[in-house]
Design an enzyme around this catalytic site. Structure first.
Site, short mmCIF file in Angstrom:
data_model
loop_
_atom_site.label_atom_id
_atom_site.label_comp_id
_atom_site.label_asym_id
_atom_site.label_seq_id
_atom_site.Cartn_x
_atom_site.Cartn_y
_atom_site.Cartn_z
N ASP A 33 0.85 -1.12 -0.03
CA ASP A 33 -0.01 0.05 0.01
C ASP A 33 0.82 1.36 0.00
O ASP A 33 1.76 1.50 0.69
CB ASP A 33 -0.80 0.20 1.16
N GLU A 83 29.54 7.14 4.82
CA GLU A 83 29.61 5.59 4.97
C GLU A 83 29.72 4.97 3.95
O GLU A 83 30.16 3.57 3.97
CB GLU A 83 28.14 5.48 5.64
N CYS A 115 26.17 7.11 10.05
CA CYS A 115 25.39 8.61 9.41
C CYS A 115 25.78 9.77 10.09
O CYS A 115 25.50 11.00 9.99
CB CYS A 115 23.98 8.44 9.62
N HIS A 237 18.39 13.58 12.21
CA HIS A 237 18.98 12.78 11.22
C HIS A 237 17.80 11.81 10.61
O HIS A 237 16.83 11.60 11.59
CB HIS A 237 19.91 11.67 11.64
N1 CAA Z 1 -0.58 3.63 5.73
C1 CAA Z 1 0.03 4.27 6.66
N2 CAA Z 1 0.84 3.74 7.40
C2 CAA Z 1 1.33 2.39 7.36
C3 CAA Z 1 0.50 1.70 6.50
C4 CAA Z 1 -0.20 2.20 5.55
N3 CAA Z 1 -0.86 1.65 4.54
N4 CAA Z 1 1.19 0.43 6.52
C5 CAA Z 1 2.13 0.36 7.47
N5 CAA Z 1 2.13 1.61 7.91
C6 CAA Z 1 2.98 2.11 9.13
C7 CAA Z 1 3.18 1.24 10.20
O1 CAA Z 1 2.27 1.50 11.02
C8 CAA Z 1 4.28 1.69 10.81
O2 CAA Z 1 3.97 2.85 11.52
P1 CAA Z 1 4.85 3.01 13.02
O3 CAA Z 1 6.33 3.23 12.67
O4 CAA Z 1 4.08 4.09 13.38
O5 CAA Z 1 4.61 1.77 13.63
C9 CAA Z 1 5.10 2.20 9.54
O6 CAA Z 1 4.44 2.20 8.61
C10 CAA Z 1 6.31 1.23 9.00
O7 CAA Z 1 5.84 0.03 9.09
P2 CAA Z 1 6.60 -1.20 9.48
O8 CAA Z 1 7.07 -1.05 11.01
O9 CAA Z 1 5.70 -2.59 9.26
O10 CAA Z 1 7.72 -1.38 8.58
P3 CAA Z 1 8.77 -2.23 8.17
O11 CAA Z 1 9.10 -3.11 9.19
O12 CAA Z 1 8.50 -2.92 7.04
O13 CAA Z 1 10.14 -1.32 7.94
C11 CAA Z 1 11.94 0.00 8.90
C12 CAA Z 1 10.45 -0.32 8.53
C13 CAA Z 1 12.15 -0.99 9.97
C14 CAA Z 1 12.24 1.37 9.46
C15 CAA Z 1 12.40 -0.37 7.73
O14 CAA Z 1 12.22 0.52 6.61
C16 CAA Z 1 14.05 -0.31 7.75
O15 CAA Z 1 14.55 -1.29 8.36
N6 CAA Z 1 14.88 0.75 7.59
C17 CAA Z 1 16.26 1.09 7.56
C18 CAA Z 1 16.70 1.12 9.10
C19 CAA Z 1 16.32 2.73 9.46
O16 CAA Z 1 16.38 3.51 8.63
N7 CAA Z 1 16.59 2.59 10.89
C20 CAA Z 1 16.27 4.08 11.45
C21 CAA Z 1 17.25 4.24 12.78
S1 CAA Z 1 18.92 3.78 12.43
C22 CAA Z 1 19.45 5.23 11.66
O17 CAA Z 1 18.92 6.47 11.53
C23 CAA Z 1 20.65 5.07 10.81
C24 CAA Z 1 20.59 4.92 9.40
O18 CAA Z 1 20.34 6.13 8.66
C25 CAA Z 1 20.02 3.90 8.73
#
Ligand code: CAA
Length: 386
Positions: A33, A83, A115, A237
């Site tokens: 979605d 990085e 980062c 960040h």
């Molecule tokens: N409409 C609106 N919102 C929706 C939705 C929809 N149809 N479907 C899902 N969502 C929401 C979920 O409810 C969730 O919201 P919350 O965060 O409020 O719980 C959000 O979308 C994300 O959904 P999921 O938690 O299911 O997402 P995911 O598990 O598939 O992946 C993630 C999310 C873990 C961030 C992933 O993208 C990831 O691993 N990213 C890389 C790691 C990262 O960026 N970490 C951030 C901190 S580390 C850092 O900052 C260093 C760096 O640069 C990497």
């Protein structure tokens, strides 16, 4: 008694990669979605580098704008924060130094901590300028965020660079002396030497980021940092821009302060369209605030820098009178508009070709719209053209 020299960010320029993927297309291709990307992650697009682009070409493209305005004569140090280094030994900054015609009387070094390292570079730059106030330091932060295809992190990829000119009597923002720090070993995100994509524990990384934020905030206050009510705006960040919302909410809970979303929201406009740019991301947030319609003269901005692994820093800057004569909103808008839209198949082909070894000579034709190009490998050495 003479007042201490004001030191800070004299100029700030942005660059990004030459292609763009709309996340609606990625959502359609992966059966997700689109609301998850736009609302749940706060991302609309991602910049994707072509074969002739890397951290050097993006960093040089950002820095060239600064040099066109200020010249090179006062620059004696280049800090290249990344990085996504392109060599295990040589600083990416040395190629950039050559491409930009910087003085041979310079020191050039690359800094790494996920980062975070651009913030270490900024603080080190301020120290060098304090010692020799007639000199300037060029800080370049440039990164390509690459995760595995079909991973949860895939929609948070991106590519971008910022260049910061650090000097005395800064035109944009004075760096205030207090910083809050926090380092804790955590395996939330890292990239082994034999991998072009990061390894990440997404949920752990979010928790580590938020824990680092409050710990850095507490240290900031302990060191004499101002009360939260004296900070007008925030930027964080932004690995995905919704992370800034999570951070803002956590700080409000931690301090008990009312922190409406208007105090950070404007900082997300570039990152929503560029995606994660690791070291550059925080400073794209600062650029977005400075480029907004509101006059920020005299306002204090709190910046939270996070690098997985992990290092956190919270610090503040104060926006300087007349800063609007020095911002670059139109150049950044032009760079975003110059990207070539691509479909998911083309993006995936570029992703698959990202790992170019050094054992076979290869020539890469110039194709990006920017002034600098990665031209391939010859005799195991990377080649660039301008
Ligand atoms: N409409 C609106 N919102 C929706 C939705 C929809 N149809 N479907 C899902 N969502 C929401 C979920 O409810 C969730 O919201 P919350 O965060 O409020 O719980 C959000 O979308 C994300 O959904 P999921 O938690 O299911 O997402 P995911 O598990 O598939 O992946 C993630 C999310 C873990 C961030 C992933 O993208 C990831 O691993 N990213 C890389 C790691 C990262 O960026 N970490 C951030 C901190 S580390 C850092 O900052 C260093 C760096 O640069 C990497």
């Amino acid at each position: 008694m003479t007042s201490p020299t004001r030191i800070g960010i004299h100029d700030l320029a942005v660059a990004t990669a030459g292609h763009v993927l709309d996340l609606d297309d990625l959502a359609a291709a992966t059966g997700v979605d689109p609301g998850k990307f736009h609302i749940g992650l706060g991302q609309d697009q991602m910049s994707v580098p072509g074969p002739d682009e890397d951290i050097v070409t993006m960093g040089a493209t950002a820095a060239q704008q600064i040099i066109a305005r200020h010249g090179v004569d006062r620059i004696r140090t280049v800090f290249f924060a990344t990085e996504s280094g392109v060599d295990q030994s040589k600083s990416a900054g040395v190629w950039l130094h050559e491409l930009l015609g910087l003085p041979s009387t310079s020191r050039v070094v690359e800094l790494k901590q996920a980062c975070y390292s651009a913030t270490a570079a900024l603080q080190a730059a301020a120290g060098l300028v304090a010692r020799e106030t007639d000199t300037q330091v060029l800080v370049v932060a440039s990164d390509i965020a690459r995760y595995d295809l079909d991973s949860a992190a895939e929609p948070t990829q991106g590519a971008g660079a910022v260049a910061l000119l650090v000097s005395a009597d800064p035109a944009l923002a004075e760096l205030e002396p207090v910083a809050g720090l926090h380092t804790a070993h955590v395996d939330d995100f890292w990239r082994p030497n034999d991998s072009v994509t990061a390894v990440v524990d997404g949920k752990l990384s979010i928790d580590a980021y938020l824990d680092g934020f409050v710990a850095a905030w507490d240290d900031y206050r302990t060191r004499g940092g101002v009360d939260i009510d004296e900070i007008d705006l925030f930027t964080h960040h932004q690995p995905f821009t919704r992370m800034a919302a999570k951070a803002h909410r956590r700080l409000a809970e931690h301090t008990g302060a009312e922190l409406p979303a208007e105090r950070y929201e404007r900082s997300t406009v570039y990152n929503r369209r560029i995606g994660n740019s690791y070291t550059a991301s925080l400073y794209l947030g600062l650029a977005a605030l400075l480029d907004g319609d509101d006059d920020l003269t005299g306002r204090r901005i709190g910046l939270f820098s996070y690098g997985s692994g992990s290092v956190s820093e919270f610090f503040t800057v104060v926006v300087q009178p007349g800063y609007r004569d020095h911002t670059r909103a139109s150049e950044t808008a032009a760079a975003l508009a110059a990207r070539t839209p691509m479909d998911v198949a083309a993006y995936r082909a570029l992703h698959a070709g990202a790992h170019l070894g050094s054992r076979v000579d290869v020539e890469i034709p110039a194709q990006s719209p920017w002034p600098f190009h990665f031209a391939g490998v010859s005799g195991r050495a990377r080649q660039y053209s301008a």
